[in-house]
Design a protein around this motif. Structure first.
Motif, mmCIF file in Angstrom:
data_model
loop_
_atom_site.group_PDB
_atom_site.id
_atom_site.type_symbol
_atom_site.label_atom_id
_atom_site.label_comp_id
_atom_site.label_asym_id
_atom_site.label_seq_id
_atom_site.Cartn_x
_atom_site.Cartn_y
_atom_site.Cartn_z
ATOM 1 N N GLY A 127 1.083 -0.961 0.535
ATOM 2 C CA GLY A 127 -0.054 0.308 0.068
ATOM 3 C C GLY A 127 0.743 1.627 -0.271
ATOM 4 O O GLY A 127 -0.062 2.522 -0.022
ATOM 5 N N ASP A 128 1.989 1.146 0.156
ATOM 6 C CA ASP A 128 3.022 2.048 0.320
ATOM 7 C C ASP A 128 4.755 1.408 0.309
ATOM 8 O O ASP A 128 5.503 2.168 0.832
ATOM 9 N N ARG A 129 4.549 1.327 -1.040
ATOM 10 C CA ARG A 129 5.705 0.683 -1.871
ATOM 11 C C ARG A 129 6.718 1.532 -2.091
ATOM 12 O O ARG A 129 7.938 1.471 -1.798
ATOM 13 N N GLU A 130 6.498 3.134 -2.468
ATOM 14 C CA GLU A 130 7.117 3.569 -3.340
ATOM 15 C C GLU A 130 7.688 5.015 -2.036
ATOM 16 O O GLU A 130 7.898 5.922 -1.907
ATOM 17 N N GLY A 131 6.867 5.080 -1.063
ATOM 18 C CA GLY A 131 6.705 6.308 0.176
ATOM 19 C C GLY A 131 8.188 5.980 0.769
ATOM 20 O O GLY A 131 8.837 6.670 0.956
ATOM 21 N N HIS A 132 8.608 4.423 0.971
ATOM 22 C CA HIS A 132 9.313 4.879 1.681
ATOM 23 C C HIS A 132 11.332 4.889 1.379
ATOM 24 O O HIS A 132 12.326 5.709 1.797
ATOM 25 N N ILE A 133 10.440 4.567 -0.104
ATOM 26 C CA ILE A 133 11.930 4.544 -0.897
ATOM 27 C C ILE A 133 12.065 6.230 -1.560
ATOM 28 O O ILE A 133 13.064 6.597 -1.450
ATOM 29 N N HIS A 134 10.769 7.096 -1.361
ATOM 30 C CA HIS A 134 10.684 8.577 -1.822
ATOM 31 C C HIS A 134 11.564 9.053 -0.165
ATOM 32 O O HIS A 134 11.758 10.406 -0.971
ATOM 33 N N PHE A 135 11.386 8.948 0.450
ATOM 34 C CA PHE A 135 11.740 9.642 1.635
ATOM 35 C C PHE A 135 13.262 8.979 1.784
ATOM 36 O O PHE A 135 14.386 10.106 2.027
ATOM 37 N N LEU A 136 13.558 7.762 1.440
ATOM 38 C CA LEU A 136 15.353 7.716 1.530
ATOM 39 C C LEU A 136 15.567 8.226 0.178
ATOM 40 O O LEU A 136 16.944 8.907 0.342
ATOM 41 N N VAL A 137 15.769 8.654 -0.895
ATOM 42 C CA VAL A 137 15.872 9.485 -2.246
ATOM 43 C C VAL A 137 15.572 11.369 -1.956
ATOM 44 O O VAL A 137 17.181 11.072 -1.992
ATOM 45 N N SER A 138 14.998 11.592 -0.863
ATOM 46 C CA SER A 138 15.431 12.803 -0.756
ATOM 47 C C SER A 138 16.199 13.287 0.162
ATOM 48 O O SER A 138 16.466 14.320 0.279
ATOM 49 N N GLU A 139 16.161 11.693 1.463
ATOM 50 C CA GLU A 139 17.034 11.974 2.669
ATOM 51 C C GLU A 139 18.989 12.177 1.204
ATOM 52 O O GLU A 139 19.542 13.029 2.016
ATOM 53 N N PHE A 140 18.726 11.456 0.867
ATOM 54 C CA PHE A 140 20.218 11.153 -0.528
ATOM 55 C C PHE A 140 20.295 12.549 -0.514
ATOM 56 O O PHE A 140 21.434 13.118 -0.822
ATOM 57 N N ALA A 141 18.958 13.484 -1.413
ATOM 58 C CA ALA A 141 19.186 14.375 -2.321
ATOM 59 C C ALA A 141 19.654 15.366 -1.350
ATOM 60 O O ALA A 141 21.027 16.525 -1.433
ATOM 61 N N LYS A 142 19.075 15.360 0.092
ATOM 62 C CA LYS A 142 19.661 16.526 1.328
ATOM 63 C C LYS A 142 21.385 16.111 0.754
ATOM 64 O O LYS A 142 21.837 17.027 1.004
ATOM 65 N N ARG A 143 21.499 15.145 1.723
ATOM 66 C CA ARG A 143 23.420 14.764 1.581
ATOM 67 C C ARG A 143 23.659 15.512 0.664
ATOM 68 O O ARG A 143 24.581 16.113 0.614
ATOM 69 N N LEU A 144 23.531 15.272 -1.102
ATOM 70 C CA LEU A 144 24.185 15.091 -1.824
ATOM 71 C C LEU A 144 24.297 17.318 -1.459
ATOM 72 O O LEU A 144 25.415 17.767 -2.003
ATOM 73 N N GLU A 145 23.289 17.968 -1.186
ATOM 74 C CA GLU A 145 23.376 18.822 -1.904
ATOM 75 C C GLU A 145 23.794 19.836 -0.446
ATOM 76 O O GLU A 145 24.753 20.638 -0.469
ATOM 77 N N ARG A 146 24.021 18.784 0.890
ATOM 78 C CA ARG A 146 25.088 19.573 2.139
ATOM 79 C C ARG A 146 26.908 19.608 1.430
ATOM 80 O O ARG A 146 27.471 20.732 1.970
ATOM 81 N N TYR A 147 26.822 18.172 1.003
ATOM 82 C CA TYR A 147 28.398 17.762 0.306
ATOM 83 C C TYR A 147 28.619 18.764 -0.491
ATOM 84 O O TYR A 147 30.026 19.497 -0.490
ATOM 85 N N CYS A 148 27.949 18.610 -1.514
ATOM 86 C CA CYS A 148 28.021 19.652 -2.878
ATOM 87 C C CYS A 148 28.133 21.449 -2.449
ATOM 88 O O CYS A 148 29.020 21.787 -2.684
ATOM 89 N N ARG A 149 28.406 21.791 -1.582
ATOM 90 C CA ARG A 149 28.469 22.437 -0.716
ATOM 91 C C ARG A 149 29.532 22.821 0.330
ATOM 92 O O ARG A 149 30.229 24.229 -0.240
#
Length: 304
Positions: free
Chosen positions: A265-287
């Motif tokens: 019922g929420d197969r992509e919900g957890h994946i979307h959360f992890l993708v968003s967290e990865f994007a945040k970390r990528l932005e943090r280290y890009c900075r």
């Protein structure tokens, strides 16, 4: 075009030339030669210049107090940094990186994972120099399996064994997540090995398997593949970034999750959360190192 359709043979021929100059003539000759080689490719690669300019524009808007600006000088510096990182990649593969050049504050995290002998999936990126982090194998004496898109992985593995018999790195060519690949990687995880995959390239064949996440103030597509793979392998997931510094290399390893959960019922919900967290970390280290993200393709408006 999709990023995999861009042709880079000319640039990598230039990188091979620079690597030969560095090791046969010396570092000074490399510093002299690198400018005309990179300038030629910089002027020739219009799409690459455009992609870098777009990234710098978004970065400067996201962090207006940063000194990084979108202009030809900064863009050319990114191309120069990439040429240097490519030389470092070859050295990491064939010569090795001295341990005293590696600053790894999270090394205990890696040793804890290796000592548990449960294996793990590591998600990297095109920020900094991921190849240097492949020294993880020499630091822990554990095999590191790197998933790549190159069609020459088998030949490269043979060459690696010939040039560096003690290498713990193995390239695995992959274009999609197949049952055969899952079986192969599951056996590697059971043996306590590490699997490395990048998280900032959309898939080649799995059209549509992406999640949009905020990155530098705009939505961008990120692949679901690394997280689907982790859910099938039932292993812990880590992010890994390796940035060049005046003293060598700084490696940052952080746990992303113990397991990727695919709930009904929420197969992509957890994946979307992890993708968003990865994007945040990528932005943090890009900075931390804005001129070390080596993306020369349309990133925010990628055609699939």
């Amino acid at each position: 075009m999709h990023w995999s359709q861009y042709r880079e043979q000319g640039f990598f021929l230039g990188i091979r030339l620079l690597f030969w100059v560095h090791h046969r003539i010396g570092p000074y000759a490399f510093k002299v030669t690198v400018y005309p080689v990179v300038l030629f490719y910089y002027l020739k690669n219009r799409s690459g210049r455009k992609a870098v300019r777009e990234y710098l524009e978004f970065f400067s808007r996201r962090f207006p107090n940063s000194s990084t600006r979108s202009n030809w000088k900064t863009g050319f510096q990114i191309f120069l940094n990439f040429a240097n990182s490519a030389r470092e990649k070859l050295e990491a593969w064939f010569v090795g990186i001295p341990d005293n050049l590696v600053n790894f504050p999270d090394r205990s995290e890696l040793h804890q994972l290796v000592s548990s002998r449960q294996g793990g999936l590591i998600i990297g990126s095109h920020l900094g120099n991921l190849e240097v982090s492949r020294a993880l194998g020499s630091l822990t004496e554990v095999r590191v399996n790197v998933l790549v898109h190159t069609k020459h992985a088998v030949k490269f593995n043979k060459m690696m064994k010939m040039l560096n018999p003690l290498s713990q790195v193995r390239l695995i060519q992959v274009t999609d997540i197949s049952p055969a690949l899952i079986i192969h990687l599951s056996e590697a995880i059971e043996d306590g090995e590490l699997i490395v995959i990048v998280g900032d390239r959309i898939p080649i064949n799995s059209v549509g398997r992406t999640c949009d996440a905020d990155f530098l103030g705009r939505k961008a597509p990120f692949p679901q593949g690394p997280y689907i793979l982790a859910s099938l392998l039932k292993c812990p997931v880590y992010t890994l970034f390796c940035l060049s510094s005046p003293d060598g290399y700084d490696i940052y390893m952080e746990k992303l999750c113990d397991r990727v959960l695919m709930k009904r019922g929420d197969r992509e919900g957890h994946i979307h959360f992890l993708v968003s967290e990865f994007a945040k970390r990528l932005e943090r280290y890009c900075r931390m190192a804005p001129l070390q993200w080596y993306n020369f393709y349309p990133f925010w408006d990628q055609q699939k």
